[in-house]
Write a protein that holds these residues in place. Sequence first.
Motif, mmCIF file in Angstrom:
data_model
loop_
_atom_site.group_PDB
_atom_site.id
_atom_site.type_symbol
_atom_site.label_atom_id
_atom_site.label_comp_id
_atom_site.label_asym_id
_atom_site.label_seq_id
_atom_site.Cartn_x
_atom_site.Cartn_y
_atom_site.Cartn_z
ATOM 1 N N GLU A 103 38.526 35.485 21.426
ATOM 2 C CA GLU A 103 39.373 34.492 20.727
ATOM 3 C C GLU A 103 40.851 34.827 20.931
ATOM 4 O O GLU A 103 41.691 33.941 21.110
ATOM 5 N N PHE A 104 41.164 36.115 20.920
ATOM 6 C CA PHE A 104 42.550 36.554 21.143
ATOM 7 C C PHE A 104 43.008 36.151 22.554
ATOM 8 O O PHE A 104 44.116 35.631 22.738
ATOM 9 N N PHE A 105 42.167 36.399 23.553
ATOM 10 C CA PHE A 105 42.537 36.036 24.939
ATOM 11 C C PHE A 105 42.789 34.532 25.035
ATOM 12 O O PHE A 105 43.739 34.081 25.686
ATOM 13 N N THR A 106 41.915 33.751 24.398
ATOM 14 C CA THR A 106 42.062 32.291 24.470
ATOM 15 C C THR A 106 43.340 31.850 23.764
ATOM 16 O O THR A 106 44.117 31.059 24.304
ATOM 17 N N GLU A 107 43.557 32.399 22.561
ATOM 18 C CA GLU A 107 44.735 32.000 21.773
ATOM 19 C C GLU A 107 46.030 32.310 22.536
ATOM 20 O O GLU A 107 46.967 31.519 22.537
ATOM 21 N N HIS A 108 46.064 33.472 23.208
ATOM 22 C CA HIS A 108 47.301 33.887 23.893
ATOM 23 C C HIS A 108 47.292 33.516 25.378
ATOM 24 O O HIS A 108 48.201 33.916 26.103
ATOM 25 N N ARG A 109 46.262 32.794 25.815
ATOM 26 C CA ARG A 109 46.123 32.365 27.224
ATOM 27 C C ARG A 109 46.292 33.560 28.171
ATOM 28 O O ARG A 109 47.074 33.533 29.115
ATOM 29 N N GLY A 141 30.776 43.554 27.313
ATOM 30 C CA GLY A 141 32.101 42.931 27.257
ATOM 31 C C GLY A 141 32.176 41.720 28.176
ATOM 32 O O GLY A 141 32.717 40.664 27.813
ATOM 33 N N ILE A 142 31.621 41.857 29.381
ATOM 34 C CA ILE A 142 31.640 40.733 30.331
ATOM 35 C C ILE A 142 30.766 39.579 29.806
ATOM 36 O O ILE A 142 31.127 38.407 29.932
ATOM 37 N N ALA A 143 29.644 39.931 29.163
ATOM 38 C CA ALA A 143 28.787 38.878 28.580
ATOM 39 C C ALA A 143 29.565 38.104 27.521
ATOM 40 O O ALA A 143 29.424 36.875 27.408
ATOM 41 N N ALA A 144 30.398 38.791 26.753
ATOM 42 C CA ALA A 144 31.201 38.099 25.726
ATOM 43 C C ALA A 144 32.166 37.122 26.403
ATOM 44 O O ALA A 144 32.332 35.980 25.956
ATOM 45 N N LEU A 145 32.803 37.561 27.497
ATOM 46 C CA LEU A 145 33.711 36.654 28.221
ATOM 47 C C LEU A 145 32.965 35.402 28.676
ATOM 48 O O LEU A 145 33.459 34.279 28.542
ATOM 49 N N ARG A 146 31.759 35.608 29.204
ATOM 50 C CA ARG A 146 30.993 34.467 29.725
ATOM 51 C C ARG A 146 30.562 33.533 28.593
ATOM 52 O O ARG A 146 30.614 32.320 28.739
ATOM 53 N N ARG A 147 30.178 34.136 27.467
ATOM 54 C CA ARG A 147 29.790 33.318 26.306
ATOM 55 C C ARG A 147 30.920 32.400 25.876
ATOM 56 O O ARG A 147 30.717 31.282 25.457
ATOM 57 N N GLY A 149 33.243 31.306 27.851
ATOM 58 C CA GLY A 149 33.734 30.482 28.960
ATOM 59 C C GLY A 149 35.086 30.938 29.480
ATOM 60 O O GLY A 149 35.872 30.114 29.966
ATOM 61 N N ILE A 150 35.375 32.243 29.369
ATOM 62 C CA ILE A 150 36.671 32.754 29.831
ATOM 63 C C ILE A 150 36.521 33.222 31.277
ATOM 64 O O ILE A 150 35.742 34.140 31.559
ATOM 65 N N PRO A 151 37.242 32.599 32.222
ATOM 66 C CA PRO A 151 37.156 33.060 33.607
ATOM 67 C C PRO A 151 37.744 34.463 33.732
ATOM 68 O O PRO A 151 38.644 34.824 32.970
ATOM 69 N N PHE A 152 37.232 35.248 34.663
ATOM 70 C CA PHE A 152 37.751 36.608 34.801
ATOM 71 C C PHE A 152 37.710 37.051 36.254
ATOM 72 O O PHE A 152 36.924 36.575 37.055
ATOM 73 N N SER A 153 38.615 37.999 36.558
ATOM 74 C CA SER A 153 38.621 38.660 37.860
ATOM 75 C C SER A 153 37.918 40.008 37.704
ATOM 76 O O SER A 153 37.739 40.479 36.583
ATOM 77 N N ALA A 154 37.570 40.606 38.820
ATOM 78 C CA ALA A 154 36.960 41.939 38.772
ATOM 79 C C ALA A 154 37.665 42.848 39.770
ATOM 80 O O ALA A 154 38.111 42.392 40.832
ATOM 81 N N LEU A 155 37.771 44.106 39.387
ATOM 82 C CA LEU A 155 38.366 45.127 40.250
ATOM 83 C C LEU A 155 37.329 46.234 40.414
ATOM 84 O O LEU A 155 36.831 46.761 39.422
ATOM 85 N N CYS A 156 36.995 46.536 41.652
ATOM 86 C CA CYS A 156 35.896 47.460 41.935
ATOM 87 C C CYS A 156 36.429 48.632 42.758
ATOM 88 O O CYS A 156 37.075 48.426 43.786
ATOM 89 N N VAL A 157 36.163 49.844 42.310
ATOM 90 C CA VAL A 157 36.552 51.031 43.082
ATOM 91 C C VAL A 157 35.353 51.490 43.912
ATOM 92 O O VAL A 157 34.243 51.638 43.384
#
Length: 367
Positions: A103-109, A141-147, A149-157
């Motif tokens: 909700e915080f991510f959505t509110e603050h875009r 955490g990623i499941a919460a983003l998907r629930r 509907g927040i698009p996200f990038s991924a960084l893989c080492v």
Amino acid sequence: MRGIAPVPSYVVMQPTTLCNLDCGYCYLPARAVDRRMPVAVAEAVAAPVNGWARQGRFSVVWHGGEPLAAGRGHLGALLAPFDPTVEHHVQTNATLIDDAWCEFFTEHRIRVSVSVDGPRERNLERVSRGGRPAYDRIMAGIAALRRHGIPFSALCVVSRPEPGLAAELYDFFLELGCDVLGINIEETEGVNTRSNAHRPEQVSGFWAELVAAWRRAPRIHLREVEWSLRYAAAVLDGVEDDVLPRQLDPIPTIAYDGSVVLFSPELAGFSDPDYGDFTSGNVMETPLPDLLAAADRTRWVAEFLAGVESCRAQCPYFGFCGGGHAANRYFEHGRFDGTETDHCRNSKIRLLEGVLDHARHHGPTPA
Ligand code: SF4
């Protein structure tokens, strides 16, 4: 590309030095300590950033430590001085993301990028301070983003590029649902002193395999591959000199206490008997635009600029790479005016070679 741009394309902010994880390859020196950025530091940075954002797109990247370890209340207070036109990004290990954070991510875009290294068995380096695997918490955490509907990038080492890994990773990230993927071959920097030297064909083979996997299902923006293809297209069009920006982007990192480190966030928190603490001043004493205008007076920065010129003179990959990163030079060579590093071999030279190898053997890439 000559000299330092007076206006960066983005700034990196360190809301806290603390990280709740203790990954095997981490470069951060003070990740066990919670030193938080005062709101006054954010206010000092917001003053010029708000002006830059009125002239064009401008981003603030919240990076840690683990930025979410600063807490929503404090991160919200740090965001408050910035105008709504400023774009905010957060680079997070995802373990603290829950419904309230979404909700915080959505509110603050806020645009979210998560650090995850592939399937469970590829994340063994990502552990808690007590050494427990973090994978399940990352995926929660990623499941919460998907629930939400927040698009996200991924960084893989990637610590050991080996045959089969690139395809495995690409399939994993397709399934994960990220829209952008960045791949970092592990770097020797900061408190991580492990070697990142690999056989050339091993690394170029990794990148070639990644392009092949992407071409089968090109549904993710693959950061490194897109850079390479853009450069290759510019060479074919005879406009490769236009690929790099006209001036070096200073990418200021604002550490928790307001001190400013240019070019490489990885240098923040370190010091050296010859170079001092690598800072170019503090926003609590000097406005950020003034610090940027005087950037080349910082001794190591002047040496780095000389190193970039050596790259320009010597390296056939300069037009693609632009001279690499300051921190890699320092942590691999102990100074800033050298040229090739294992990092640039893995992530620039072998990348371009791998992509071109793939093109040679498999024909044109999809539009
Ligand atoms: S690939 Fe390495 S040597 Fe070449 S320009 Fe980049 S940093 Fe310099």
